[in-house]
Write a protein that holds these residues in place. Sequence first.
Motif, PDB file in Angstrom:
ATOM      1  N   LYS A  46       0.840  -1.190   0.000  1.00 41.07           N
ATOM      2  CA  LYS A  46       0.000   0.000   0.000  1.00 41.07           C
ATOM      3  C   LYS A  46       0.875   1.239   0.000  1.00 41.07           C
ATOM      4  O   LYS A  46       2.013   1.222   0.475  1.00 41.07           O
ATOM      5  CB  LYS A  46      -0.956   0.020   1.195  1.00 41.07           C
ATOM      6  CG  LYS A  46      -0.300   0.058   2.558  1.00 41.07           C
ATOM      7  CD  LYS A  46      -1.363   0.051   3.655  1.00 41.07           C
ATOM      8  CE  LYS A  46      -0.734   0.134   5.043  1.00 41.07           C
ATOM      9  NZ  LYS A  46      -1.771   0.135   6.114  1.00 41.07           N
ATOM     10  N   ARG A  87      -4.153   0.799  -2.691  1.00 42.96           N
ATOM     11  CA  ARG A  87      -3.701  -0.576  -2.907  1.00 42.96           C
ATOM     12  C   ARG A  87      -2.618  -0.552  -3.975  1.00 42.96           C
ATOM     13  O   ARG A  87      -2.778   0.058  -5.030  1.00 42.96           O
ATOM     14  CB  ARG A  87      -4.864  -1.450  -3.346  1.00 42.96           C
ATOM     15  CG  ARG A  87      -4.539  -2.945  -3.395  1.00 42.96           C
ATOM     16  CD  ARG A  87      -5.777  -3.753  -3.704  1.00 42.96           C
ATOM     17  NE  ARG A  87      -5.558  -5.180  -3.566  1.00 42.96           N
ATOM     18  CZ  ARG A  87      -5.599  -5.847  -2.421  1.00 42.96           C
ATOM     19  NH1 ARG A  87      -5.847  -5.193  -1.298  1.00 42.96           N
ATOM     20  NH2 ARG A  87      -5.399  -7.155  -2.376  1.00 42.96           N
ATOM     21  N   PHE A 117      -4.876   5.340   2.127  1.00 42.24           N
ATOM     22  CA  PHE A 117      -3.868   4.537   1.444  1.00 42.24           C
ATOM     23  C   PHE A 117      -4.422   3.954   0.150  1.00 42.24           C
ATOM     24  O   PHE A 117      -5.620   3.716   0.013  1.00 42.24           O
ATOM     25  CB  PHE A 117      -3.383   3.404   2.355  1.00 42.24           C
ATOM     26  CG  PHE A 117      -2.670   3.881   3.588  1.00 42.24           C
ATOM     27  CD1 PHE A 117      -1.316   4.153   3.555  1.00 42.24           C
ATOM     28  CD2 PHE A 117      -3.366   4.065   4.769  1.00 42.24           C
ATOM     29  CE1 PHE A 117      -0.656   4.600   4.687  1.00 42.24           C
ATOM     30  CE2 PHE A 117      -2.719   4.513   5.909  1.00 42.24           C
ATOM     31  CZ  PHE A 117      -1.358   4.783   5.868  1.00 42.24           C
TER      32      PHE A 117
END
Length: 226
Positions: free
Chosen positions: A151, A197, A195
Amino acid sequence: ASHGLEDDVFRIVPLPLPTGGVLAISQNSVTYLKEHGSSFTQALNLAGMPVDPEEEGRTTAIRNETKLDILLANCSAVVLSPTVILFSIHPTGRLYLAHLVLTGRDVVTDIVWTSPGQHAPAWELHSWGEEFVCLVDTVGSLSVLKTTVSKKKLPSTLQPLKRPRLHQPGDLPIQSQKLKELLSVHEQLRDVYRFLRSYTFDVADTLPTLGPLQCMQPWISEGEDS
């Protein structure tokens, strides 16, 4: 209807649910389109910016990301997840990840680009879930890339809002149980959307060149041992 697409679009990438919609790829920009939702075009180099961004008849907003200086001509692309598309750029072989930024479960508001590394430029990319990517390069060699989920933190300009101040300095904070529960949920959701991916890639296996390949399609025979 053109739906505001650029004239040089050469690939349409459908995106799986829950994100949905499609990503239209042209040489100098990408356009995100969704049937019931907002659409926008992201210019990735100076040639992707229209002479007049507010020209009459334009139906998609223009996002200026020309500082990236990415040229997508002849690139290959594959979807890794509902919010991440992997690109292989020609002629350098630079790999890019296009991260779709969500506000809510399925509302795309921006695209963030990161580069996890470099490989031979690909004619074709194919993914097996989120675990492996098969890359066939321009001289015919085949590489299997093992992906590892990671992440990345969103840029500060796209970070979700912090919780509002509920009391002035010096005042006693409100201590109701219901409010504590709501604040806890807010922080949990904010952490999720802070965040992106992302992925890293390692070469798991390679096959020698079979000569120049311009198209490769994996084939699996059901019921037969490989």
